[in-house]
Design an enzyme around this catalytic site. Structure first.
Site, PDB file in Angstrom:
ATOM      1  N   CYS A   2       0.859  -1.174   0.000  1.00 49.37           N
ATOM      2  CA  CYS A   2       0.000   0.000   0.000  1.00 49.37           C
ATOM      3  C   CYS A   2       0.894   1.223   0.000  1.00 49.37           C
ATOM      4  O   CYS A   2       2.114   1.117   0.142  1.00 49.37           O
ATOM      5  CB  CYS A   2      -0.911   0.020   1.233  1.00 49.37           C
ATOM      6  SG  CYS A   2      -2.097  -1.344   1.306  1.00 49.37           S
ATOM      7  N   GLY A  28      -1.095   0.798  -4.920  1.00 45.02           N
ATOM      8  CA  GLY A  28      -2.421   0.287  -4.604  1.00 45.02           C
ATOM      9  C   GLY A  28      -3.478   0.947  -5.449  1.00 45.02           C
ATOM     10  O   GLY A  28      -3.572   2.173  -5.488  1.00 45.02           O
ATOM     11  N   ASN A 101       0.892   0.355   5.810  1.00 46.53           N
ATOM     12  CA  ASN A 101       1.381  -0.478   4.714  1.00 46.53           C
ATOM     13  C   ASN A 101       2.109  -1.658   5.320  1.00 46.53           C
ATOM     14  O   ASN A 101       3.070  -1.478   6.071  1.00 46.53           O
ATOM     15  CB  ASN A 101       2.339   0.324   3.818  1.00 46.53           C
ATOM     16  CG  ASN A 101       3.024  -0.542   2.771  1.00 46.53           C
ATOM     17  OD1 ASN A 101       2.446  -1.509   2.293  1.00 46.53           O
ATOM     18  ND2 ASN A 101       4.250  -0.198   2.427  1.00 46.53           N
ATOM     19  N   GLY A 102       1.672  -2.866   5.012  1.00 48.67           N
ATOM     20  CA  GLY A 102       2.346  -4.047   5.537  1.00 48.67           C
ATOM     21  C   GLY A 102       1.355  -5.115   5.950  1.00 48.67           C
ATOM     22  O   GLY A 102       0.187  -5.114   5.546  1.00 48.67           O
ATOM     23  N   TYR A 257      10.240  -4.651  -8.165  1.00 39.56           N
ATOM     24  CA  TYR A 257       8.933  -4.420  -8.791  1.00 39.56           C
ATOM     25  C   TYR A 257       8.107  -3.317  -8.155  1.00 39.56           C
ATOM     26  O   TYR A 257       7.542  -2.473  -8.852  1.00 39.56           O
ATOM     27  CB  TYR A 257       8.128  -5.723  -8.744  1.00 39.56           C
ATOM     28  CG  TYR A 257       6.688  -5.600  -9.217  1.00 39.56           C
ATOM     29  CD1 TYR A 257       6.379  -5.611 -10.572  1.00 39.56           C
ATOM     30  CD2 TYR A 257       5.644  -5.479  -8.301  1.00 39.56           C
ATOM     31  CE1 TYR A 257       5.061  -5.499 -11.010  1.00 39.56           C
ATOM     32  CE2 TYR A 257       4.317  -5.365  -8.729  1.00 39.56           C
ATOM     33  CZ  TYR A 257       4.037  -5.376 -10.077  1.00 39.56           C
ATOM     34  OH  TYR A 257       2.739  -5.253 -10.505  1.00 39.56           O
ATOM     35  N   THR A 303       8.032  -2.106 -15.585  1.00 34.09           N
ATOM     36  CA  THR A 303       9.035  -2.205 -14.525  1.00 34.09           C
ATOM     37  C   THR A 303      10.363  -2.762 -15.000  1.00 34.09           C
ATOM     38  O   THR A 303      11.410  -2.446 -14.442  1.00 34.09           O
ATOM     39  CB  THR A 303       8.484  -3.082 -13.374  1.00 34.09           C
ATOM     40  OG1 THR A 303       7.086  -2.831 -13.218  1.00 34.09           O
ATOM     41  CG2 THR A 303       9.191  -2.769 -12.072  1.00 34.09           C
ATOM     42  N   ASP A 365      11.303  -9.537 -18.075  1.00 37.15           N
ATOM     43  CA  ASP A 365      10.298  -9.067 -17.128  1.00 37.15           C
ATOM     44  C   ASP A 365      10.945  -8.915 -15.759  1.00 37.15           C
ATOM     45  O   ASP A 365      12.034  -9.449 -15.508  1.00 37.15           O
ATOM     46  CB  ASP A 365       9.113 -10.028 -17.053  1.00 37.15           C
ATOM     47  CG  ASP A 365       7.811  -9.330 -16.653  1.00 37.15           C
ATOM     48  OD1 ASP A 365       7.880  -8.151 -16.254  1.00 37.15           O
ATOM     49  OD2 ASP A 365       6.750  -9.964 -16.734  1.00 37.15           O
ATOM     50  N   ASP A 366      10.272  -8.187 -14.866  1.00 37.11           N
ATOM     51  CA  ASP A 366      10.850  -7.974 -13.540  1.00 37.11           C
ATOM     52  C   ASP A 366      10.845  -9.246 -12.708  1.00 37.11           C
ATOM     53  O   ASP A 366      11.751  -9.491 -11.917  1.00 37.11           O
ATOM     54  CB  ASP A 366      10.088  -6.859 -12.799  1.00 37.11           C
ATOM     55  CG  ASP A 366       8.589  -7.095 -12.802  1.00 37.11           C
ATOM     56  OD1 ASP A 366       8.119  -7.944 -12.048  1.00 37.11           O
ATOM     57  OD2 ASP A 366       7.890  -6.421 -13.583  1.00 37.11           O
TER      58      ASP A 366
END
Length: 503
Positions: A2, A28, A101-102, A257, A303, A365-366
């Site tokens: 987030c 997010g 966030n977490g 990412y 990314t 790709d990442d």
């Protein structure tokens, strides 16, 4: 994953927080919220949707005050109900709002403690509400009519003693100021900065430094693991280490990412770290496949672009843009539901046929998580006439769930879980697959800041830095995170949202 932001200023903060959330939108896309405080009253707007859709002019005019916090959310456990949009609020003690966030790995244990011992009720499935109530209870312990800065930091220390997992949070304490704190392992990022105005210093807290750049703030630094920062209403900054034994273990996947390339996390420029990821991948190809026949390197937007460009340069082959991205489709990694993800890939990317026809193509790709996106992209390349399609991942194989705030799927839905690299290559339809080595990834990031002695690399190696993740916990997480469980949960919450109050 987030995004959080908080600001104490000498003028209205609503527009600045809105602008900050737009540059954190990549963290997010499920919901957004802003809460402000002015003259003893709180003002809140939160809803499902992108920042630009949640906030209209009438909402912005209502968000009055010189202090506020904001949040962009994606569903950590797959639930997309607007009931779990943040910030959250409790009225006791003093009135506290929080955005987080977490993910707490002992959330259920804490929820039970809060009910039985702290006499607090949790109204959602969000561990952010749990974190808020733990902090509120700790702040209420002194039983004072008014609290001081030391009381606030002592409450954060209590949060650290009781809570486990990865968390970065920003909070408002009514009539006192803005608080931010980071878990003792520093898993999730949060930084703070300052801006000088004629009226005095203003302060900003955000998940990523890009918000500082956009709003004209000078980045001071990242919060240390276990550290808390408190800014009073009159603009005085206080900091304190609130954890007993902090260790530095930021999430490696942030650099691969999650973060924007123009951000700096723990004094590491994400852009430069991704350049180094491309260098180490190119070195691996030169070492393990010296007679490669790659004609062109093509990134899977967005990314992986930085790593792909550096790979092409070091390999001495052409770099080309082979896919055009529809900017109005969200990040497929964070979309709940396999059917929705598969449908979105074709809507999101359109190939440029002339870059593929008759060529040996290396797609970069990442990372590879479920593998279904890679499968469809490789199929697109073949449909456009590619002779051979090789695939490179800037990250090592993702074999284990992330439990610290990234909604990686259950283990059985991770394509690399229990499989060799050759088996993954066959499943995604690649003629050859090149993964980044974990040691090389660590070096690529660590080179930007040698003080970073360790990282949370749990999704790659299954080693969880908090030391409390058991097989039983992972089994329970698997039941919550598999696509079938998410679909059931989302259907239930859709019925609830239908009966919620209109705008």
């Amino acid at each position: 994953m987030c995004g959080i932001i908080g600001m104490v200023a000498h003028g209205p903060v609503n527009q600045a927080i809105y602008d900050g959330l737009t540059v954190l939108q990549h963290r997010g896309q499920d919901a957004a919220g802003i809460m402000t405080w002015d003259d003893g009253r709180l003002y809140l707007r939160k809803r499902n949707g992108l920042v630009r859709d949640v906030f209209r002019t009438e909402h912005m005019l209502q968000l009055r005050g010189h202090i506020g916090i904001g949040h962009v959310r994606y569903p950590t456990a797959g639930c997309s109900s607007s009931a779990e949009a943040q910030p959250f609020y409790v009225n006791s003690p003093y009135g506290i709002s929080l955005a987080h966030n977490g993910n707490l790995t002992n959330a259920e244990e804490l929820k039970d403690e809060l009910f039985r011992e702290d006499l607090r009720h949790i109204n959602t499935d969000s561990d952010s509400e749990i974190l808020l109530n733990v902090f509120a209870h700790e702040l209420a312990r002194p039983g004072k009519l008014k609290v001081g800065v030391d009381d606030i930091f002592d409450a954060v220390a209590g949060v650290h003693r009781r809570s486990r997992g990865g968390y970065a949070a920003v909070a408002m304490i009514n009539g006192y100021g803005m608080l931010a704190f980071r878990d003792p392992h520093g898993i999730r990022p949060v930084c703070f900065g300052e801006r000088e105005t004629p009226q005095g210093m203003e302060y900003l807290v955000a998940s990523e430094s890009v918000a500082m750049d956009t709003l004209g703030f000078r980045l001071i630094r990242e919060l240390e693991p276990g550290e808390a920062v408190f800014v009073t209403l009159d603009g005085k900054l206080h900091t304190r280490q609130c954890a007993d034994n902090p260790t530095n273990a930021p999430c490696l996947f942030e650099y691969v990412y999650l973060a924007r390339p123009d951000s700096i996390i723990d004094n590491v420029a994400v852009y430069k770290a991704r350049l180094r990821m491309g260098q180490t991948l190119a070195a691996k190809i030169e070492r393990d496949w010296p007679d490669h026949d790659i004609d062109v390197v093509i990134p899977v937007p967005d990314t992986s672009r930085t790593s792909a460009l550096e790979m092409a340069q070091h390999l001495g082959v052409k770099y080309r843009e082979g896919f055009i991205k529809n900017r109005y489709i969200g990040r497929t990694f964070i979309m709940p539901g396999q059917q929705q993800r598969q449908k979105s890939v074709r809507q999101k990317l359109n190939p440029i046929g002339l870059e593929f026809k008759g060529k040996n193509v290396l797609l970069v790709d990442d990372s590879i998580v479920r593998g279904t996106t890679c499968d469809q992209i490789i199929e697109m390349a073949r449909d456009e006439g590619a002779r051979n399609v090789y695939f490179a991942s800037a990250a090592p194989p993702v074999r284990y769930p992330n439990v610290y705030g990234i909604d990686m799927p259950s283990a059985r839905e991770l394509i690399a879980h229990g499989r060799s690299e050759e088996e993954v290559a066959r499943l995604i339809g690649a003629d050859r697959l090149i993964y980044q080595d974990l040691g090389d990834l660590v070096t690529a990031v660590q080179q930007g800041n040698p003080r970073l002695a360790g990282f949370d690399a749990s999704c790659f190696n299954g080693e969880y830095v908090t030391g409390d993740v058991t097989e039983a916990y992972l089994d329970e997480l698997e039941e919550q995170r598999n696509d079938q469980a998410k679909s059931t949960r989302d259907a239930d919450h859709a019925l609830i949202d239908l009966h919620s109050a209109p705008d």
